[in-house]
Design a protein around this motif. Structure first.
Motif: not given
Length: 222
Positions: A22-26, A12-20
């Motif tokens: 996307a910036y990965i936050a965790s 599972d990742i959390e992101t700051a975007g929605t595209g492939e």
């Protein structure tokens, strides 16, 4: 030849975007044993929103605003605070994923197919991770054939009229002592248990494992 899964993990990742891109936050992984629904453990890496290694990766203002509590169904404030205070980097997060998966596969001598990766969206989390690997020139360790969708588990649960996963009891194995949505390690714990419980139940119902497969996870026992 189909192989029966022995271990279910969730990425599972959390992101700051929605595209492939996307910036990965965790990034988090968690794992359960199918046969007895015992918890193997988790790994969790917090990057936050200020990783200079991801300067070129996509951010969406609407997603950032959502993290800050604006819009529909925003995350728990704790989820935002955890990421906002983190100072990790993408390369270390990707290395953690490799080390974790390699260790489990080696320690349990697992063949391809015996370790299944559950994701909320196989077309989201793994795609973004693969894109990040390509950008940083890191090999793609995770075989695509290992991927399953937790949405499939949800449909199986509905067809079998299974009770909902007890989130309170599942919180016993969370580092936060509860399952908090949109904290990646919590989502990974929940989704991997959901997948392991699905396979456990199907094996028991098949008649091949009524005595060997437990229907109640150890953490759920009183």
């Amino acid at each position: 030849m189909h192989v029966i899964p022995k271990i279910v993990s969730s990425l599972d990742i959390e992101t700051a975007g929605t595209g492939e891109n996307a910036y990965i936050a965790s990034i988090s992984l968690a794992s359960w044993v199918v046969k007895d629904l015992s918890f193997l453990g988790y790994c969790d890496y917090l990057i936050g929103f200020n990783d200079p290694m991801q300067t070129g990766r996509q951010r969406d203002d609407r997603v950032i605003d959502w993290w800050r509590g604006l819009g529909d169904n925003p995350p728990d404030r704790r989820a935002y605070d955890i990421l906002n205070n983190a100072r990790g980097n993408l390369m270390d997060g990707l290395q953690m994923v490799d080390n974790y998966l390699y260790r489990i596969n080696k320690e349990d001598n697992l063949k391809l197919g015996e370790h299944v990766i559950f994701c909320k969206g196989p077309d989201f989390d793994p795609v973004i991770i693969q894109n990040a690997r390509k950008q940083l020139g890191v090999r793609f360790y995770m075989p695509a054939r290992m991927l399953d969708s937790s949405r499939t588990a949800e449909r199986v649960e509905s067809c079998l009229q299974m009770p909902a996963v007890d989130r309170v009891k599942l919180g016993k194995v969370s580092p936060y002592n509860e399952i908090i949505d949109h904290i990646s390690v919590c989502d990974a714990i929940f989704e991997s248990f959901q997948g392991a419980r699905m396979y456990n139940t199907l094996m028991a119902l098949s008649g091949a494992g009524l005595d060997d497969y437990m229907m109640v996870a150890p953490h759920e026992k009183d």
